[in-house]
Design a protein around this motif. Structure first.
Motif, PDB file in Angstrom:
ATOM      1  N   UNK A 305       0.840  -1.372   0.084  1.00 34.60           N
ATOM      2  CA  UNK A 305       0.197   0.090  -0.045  1.00 34.60           C
ATOM      3  C   UNK A 305       0.719   1.170   0.042  1.00 34.60           C
ATOM      4  N   UNK A 306       2.147   1.015  -0.007  1.00 35.80           N
ATOM      5  CA  UNK A 306       3.077   2.214   0.058  1.00 35.80           C
ATOM      6  C   UNK A 306       3.855   2.504  -1.360  1.00 35.80           C
ATOM      7  N   UNK A 307       3.963   3.680  -1.837  1.00 30.88           N
ATOM      8  CA  UNK A 307       4.474   3.879  -2.880  1.00 30.88           C
ATOM      9  C   UNK A 307       6.304   3.977  -2.750  1.00 30.88           C
ATOM     10  N   UNK A 308       6.772   3.526  -1.486  1.00 24.97           N
ATOM     11  CA  UNK A 308       8.084   3.336  -1.231  1.00 24.97           C
ATOM     12  C   UNK A 308       8.615   1.994  -1.585  1.00 24.97           C
ATOM     13  N   UNK A 309       9.948   1.932  -1.904  1.00 22.01           N
ATOM     14  CA  UNK A 309      10.200   0.886  -1.916  1.00 22.01           C
ATOM     15  C   UNK A 309      10.930   0.022  -0.565  1.00 22.01           C
ATOM     16  N   UNK A 322      10.527  -8.264  -0.863  1.00 20.40           N
ATOM     17  CA  UNK A 322      10.728  -6.941  -1.502  1.00 20.40           C
ATOM     18  C   UNK A 322       9.316  -6.879  -1.971  1.00 20.40           C
ATOM     19  N   UNK A 323       8.908  -5.405  -1.740  1.00 19.04           N
ATOM     20  CA  UNK A 323       7.603  -5.109  -2.044  1.00 19.04           C
ATOM     21  C   UNK A 323       7.384  -4.748  -3.487  1.00 19.04           C
ATOM     22  N   UNK A 324       6.251  -4.844  -4.241  1.00 13.81           N
ATOM     23  CA  UNK A 324       6.043  -4.761  -5.524  1.00 13.81           C
ATOM     24  C   UNK A 324       6.565  -3.371  -5.991  1.00 13.81           C
ATOM     25  N   UNK A 325       6.492  -2.148  -5.428  1.00 13.30           N
ATOM     26  CA  UNK A 325       6.524  -1.169  -5.587  1.00 13.30           C
ATOM     27  C   UNK A 325       8.020  -0.697  -5.645  1.00 13.30           C
ATOM     28  N   UNK A 326       8.781  -1.317  -4.762  1.00  9.37           N
ATOM     29  CA  UNK A 326      10.478  -1.284  -4.990  1.00  9.37           C
ATOM     30  C   UNK A 326      10.886  -2.034  -6.108  1.00  9.37           C
ATOM     31  N   UNK A 334       9.200  -8.933  -8.105  1.00  8.57           N
ATOM     32  CA  UNK A 334       9.763  -9.605  -6.927  1.00  8.57           C
ATOM     33  C   UNK A 334      10.454 -10.743  -6.837  1.00  8.57           C
ATOM     34  N   UNK A 335       9.798 -11.569  -7.609  1.00 13.15           N
ATOM     35  CA  UNK A 335      10.348 -13.089  -7.811  1.00 13.15           C
ATOM     36  C   UNK A 335      11.856 -13.017  -8.364  1.00 13.15           C
ATOM     37  N   UNK A 336      12.063 -11.989  -9.186  1.00 11.86           N
ATOM     38  CA  UNK A 336      13.407 -12.065  -9.690  1.00 11.86           C
ATOM     39  C   UNK A 336      14.398 -11.677  -8.675  1.00 11.86           C
ATOM     40  N   UNK A 337      13.955 -10.873  -7.689  1.00 16.28           N
ATOM     41  CA  UNK A 337      14.919 -10.170  -6.899  1.00 16.28           C
ATOM     42  C   UNK A 337      15.288 -11.029  -5.496  1.00 16.28           C
ATOM     43  N   UNK A 407      16.302  -4.087   7.237  1.00 17.50           N
ATOM     44  CA  UNK A 407      15.182  -3.710   6.296  1.00 17.50           C
ATOM     45  C   UNK A 407      15.777  -2.339   5.750  1.00 17.50           C
ATOM     46  N   UNK A 408      15.461  -2.312   4.419  1.00 18.41           N
ATOM     47  CA  UNK A 408      15.837  -0.939   3.833  1.00 18.41           C
ATOM     48  C   UNK A 408      14.481  -0.443   2.972  1.00 18.41           C
ATOM     49  N   UNK A 409      14.359   0.795   3.201  1.00 16.66           N
ATOM     50  CA  UNK A 409      13.248   1.786   2.630  1.00 16.66           C
ATOM     51  C   UNK A 409      13.865   2.685   1.463  1.00 16.66           C
ATOM     52  N   UNK A 410      13.456   2.810   0.451  1.00 12.58           N
ATOM     53  CA  UNK A 410      14.158   3.775  -0.385  1.00 12.58           C
ATOM     54  C   UNK A 410      12.823   4.454  -1.326  1.00 12.58           C
ATOM     55  N   UNK A 411      13.282   5.628  -1.829  1.00 14.42           N
ATOM     56  CA  UNK A 411      11.999   6.514  -2.581  1.00 14.42           C
ATOM     57  C   UNK A 411      12.780   7.033  -3.774  1.00 14.42           C
ATOM     58  N   UNK A 412      12.276   7.057  -4.753  1.00 14.44           N
ATOM     59  CA  UNK A 412      12.619   7.815  -6.126  1.00 14.44           C
ATOM     60  C   UNK A 412      12.513   9.234  -5.958  1.00 14.44           C
ATOM     61  N   UNK A 413      13.602   9.875  -6.023  1.00 17.30           N
ATOM     62  CA  UNK A 413      13.756  11.427  -5.897  1.00 17.30           C
ATOM     63  C   UNK A 413      13.745  11.852  -7.113  1.00 17.30           C
TER      64      UNK A 413
END
Length: 740
Positions: A305-309, A322-326, A334-337, A407-413
């Motif tokens: 439900x988040x747009x963050x990876x 890994x979530x789908x957005x990331x 996700x299966x590839x990662x 756990x890593x969270x990242x955002x497209x800036x």
């Protein structure tokens, strides 16, 4: 197959019932054990006595060894027999004494057959229970588990009716009520979630077992199902796990041979107890699995439900989730990662492409050092090899005080970087505009120089091919400044009626032409001749009128954006401000010249006034609105006999008059109130030496720039000589009339 776990208490009870079959064998042991002890003791004693009476030297060595071994073996056997006696006596609570009469063989056979029948029944029940437990533990849905439980309990015990009531977390209210053998009218009589009264309610919140052949009515008990009909035999117990009450299981009316109602047996009780124990564990497991699945579903819902990876790492840098957005941000599924080493996959290089050592990676340092980090300006590498500007954070995962990953969270800036670039560019433009304004304010006011400066700065800020400033003169636009590709000579005159420049002058609005080849507002032939494909024209305002235009142009279509339009508009405003500043400067210069001339004339007038004031033969005085003398000349001092310093300490009211006319102070008040503008009168004043002088008095006000009187000028002209001559003349005329 799922593992089957039976309650230890049930196994102990089953063992105790099974050992009763061996009671007969124990009694037989009591009969032959004393004889064996006596025989062994006699043998050992005979060997010992023989050894004492016989000369050992006459016996061969082999016989001596054999007798010695026999004696030792007999002693050991004797000790063993005594140990067996003590063990049997210790384990038997009510064992028979040595003098107890012997049980008849016929009775012993009957007891053994009964014990064997009971053992077979228990064995059969045990096998059925094991199979039932296996079936229960195989269920993964709570509803089906409860249904299987009531069916199994009914099948194992032969009950006519079985039911289970499932309580909520408080253990007070039913949430489910599942029955077996109660279909139809009996089930309707029990109700959907019955509250229940009677003997069945007595075991609510208790860990005991209720077993009865003829159940009598009991006081009401809340929160328990009402039985569908009067009960004759019941078996009821609670279902618990780890001290928590899950529900109540009860069975009614056990069917015996010939479908008669019989009492539930001890074996039924033990079977149902074991079943309830295993059911409690199975229900708890199903509940935990359900809660775990719910928590996992919530966890997945949050991740998706988040747009963050968001992704997780183990201690070897492998991706655990890994979530789908990331994954999509990085160009993967996700299966590839999952299972890949993330540093090698997405963080292997710096922004410039140089290798990024894993030892310096802040993401991995989170589970190496146990410290979290946040980085707001790095890149992650996508599957297609392009860099993704990203802001990320990495924090360790702790389990039982031990770091197990991160756990890593990242955002497209990308958009943020683009916005920052726009802001930076706008700041640079604004700084350039401010610098231009400063240069205009500090430079000389030569309009040609200022317009050339603005044209050059505007071209540079908009990255245009050229810029030009045209001013209106009558019906024409005259080129006054140019920069870049503007090759037309200064002073070139064009008709103001045509083109974008003329329309800008008429409307007073900023106009943008993205392509002169398709925009009908543009002069196509002039644009082709000058090589212009796109234009921005802004009006120059002065004194609320459009006095000219500032325009930029490019040889490329669509060369200018909204920011360029705003820039040209601001720079056009600087032209108007500069021209207004120059105009105001010229006006101020003219006003200054006028004021300088007026000041010089005033100073000359004051000098003349001072000369006339001090050198006049007429007495003069400057008087304040309150009547005080501000300044007097020497003629007035001589006329009234006071010194200048004495006058400056006096007022009009201090100079006495003798003929009763209005005093000088009364005249001042009238002029202040506007009753009179000036006055002229003749008065007699008394000098300091008490001599009387005749004075012709003239008074007039001096006004400020607002027309208000600020002081008064009084003129005192001495008329004493003339008055005396007139008196002498009158006396002579009187004498002549008297003599005639």
């Amino acid at each position: 197959m799922a593992a089957v776990i039976l309650n230890d208490g049930y196994v102990d009870r089953f063992r105790q019932g099974t050992l009763s079959v061996l009671e007969h064998e124990k009694r037989r042991l009591y009969r032959w054990l004393p004889l064996a002890i006596l025989a062994t003791t006699g043998t050992v004693l005979a060997a010992v006595v023989g050894g004492l009476l016989v000369d050992w030297r006459d016996i061969p060595a082999s016989v001596q060894a054999a007798l010695w071994k026999l004696t030792v073996a007999g002693g050991l056997i004797l000790v063993l027999l005594f140990a067996v006696v003590l063990l049997v006596l210790g384990r038997s609570r009510t064992g028979p004494s040595w003098s107890e009469p012997e049980t008849p063989p016929a009775r012993a056979r009957l007891d053994l057959e009964a014990d064997e029948a009971e053992l077979q029944e228990r064995t059969k029940a045990l096998h059925a229970l094991v199979e039932a437990v296996r079936e229960l533990t195989a269920e993964s849905q709570l509803e089906q588990l409860l249904k299987s439980m009531v069916e199994t309990a009914r099948r194992l015990t032969g009950a006519s009716y079985t039911a289970i009531g499932v309580f909520d977390e408080t253990g007070q209210y039913l949430t489910q009520f599942i029955t077996s053998g109660m279909e139809g009218a009996p089930r309707q009589a029990a109700g959907f979630l019955p509250v229940g009264t009677g003997v069945l309610g007595q075991v609510v919140n208790k860990e005991g077992v209720l077993r009865s052949k003829d159940a009598a009515p009991a006081p009401p008990a809340p929160s328990f199902p009402t039985p569908p009909q009067p009960m004759r035999s019941i078996l009821n117990m609670s279902i618990r796990a780890h001290g928590r009450l899950f529900g109540e299981l009860y069975l009614m009316d056990k069917q015996g041979p010939g479908e008669e109602i019989t009492e539930f047996t001890k074996t039924d009780e033990e079977t149902v107890a074991a079943l309830a124990l295993q059911a409690g564990t199975a229900i708890e497991n199903v509940t935990l699995v359900k809660e775990l699945r719910s928590a996992e579903s919530q966890y997945r819902l949050l991740l998706e439900s988040t747009d963050q990876g968001i992704y997780g790492l183990d201690l070897e840098d492998r991706c655990t989730f890994i979530n789908k957005a990331g994954a999509l941000m990085l160009g993967y599924q996700p299966v590839d990662v999952i299972g890949k080493k993330m540093h090698e996959l997405v963080h292997h290089s710096f922004r410039d492409g140089s290798p990024y050592p894993i030892a310096e990676c802040p993401i991995n340092c989170a589970f190496w050092t146990g410290l979290g980090c946040r980085v707001d300006d790095e890149v992650l590498w996508k599957q297609d090899g392009t860099a993704l500007p990203a802001e990320y954070s990495s924090y360790p995962i702790m389990e039982g005080g031990v770091i197990t990953g991160a756990v890593v969270t990242f955002t497209d800036i990308t958009e943020r970087k683009r916005a920052e670039e726009v802001v930076r560019s706008d700041e640079e433009r604004l700084s350039a505009i401010i610098a231009t304004q400063y240069d205009i304010a500090t430079a000389d006011l030569d309009q040609n120089r200022l317009m050339n400066l603005i044209a050059e700065r505007t071209q540079a800020l908009t990255r245009a091919s050229g810029a030009a400033i045209e001013l209106v003169e009558g019906e024409e636009l005259v080129l006054r400044a140019a920069s870049g590709a503007a090759t037309s000579p200064l002073g070139l005159r064009l008709k103001a009626a045509g083109g974008l420049s003329g329309q800008c002058v008429r409307t007073g609005e900023v106009l943008r032409c993205d392509d002169t080849g398709t925009d009908t507002r543009a002069d196509l032939s002039a644009s082709r001749q000058a090589g212009n494909r796109s234009l921005v024209v802004a009006p120059v305002h002065h004194a609320r009128q459009v006095i000219g235009v500032l325009k930029v142009f490019s040889s490329k279509p669509y060369a200018f954006g909204d920011r360029d339009v705003r820039t040209v508009q601001l720079m056009a405003g600087l032209i108007g401000a500069a021209m207004r500043h120059a105009s105001e400067f010229e006006e101020k210069q003219a006003l200054l010249a006028e004021r300088t001339a007026a000041l010089a004339a005033l100073q000359e007038s004051e000098e003349r006034f001072k000369g006339a004031f001090h050198c006049s033969g007429v007495g003069m005085a400057l008087v304040a609105p309150d009547g005080k003398f501000l300044q007097v000349n020497q003629a007035l001092c001589q006329m009234l006999g006071y010194s200048e310093s004495e006058f400056l300490g006096m007022g009009l009211q201090d100079i006495g008059s003798r003929n009763g006319l209005e005093s000088g102070m009364a005249l001042v008040r009238k002029m202040l109130e506007g009753e009179i503008r000036a006055c002229e009168t003749e008065k007699q004043y008394v000098r300091k030496d008490d001599q009387v002088v005749w004075v012709k008095l003239n008074a007039s006000p001096v006004h400020d720039i607002h027309g208000q009187p600020i002081r008064f000028v009084f003129l005192f002209q001495d008329m004493t000589t003339r008055k005396r001559a007139e008196e002498n003349l009158h006396r002579g005329e009187d004498k002549s009339r008297q003599s005639s």
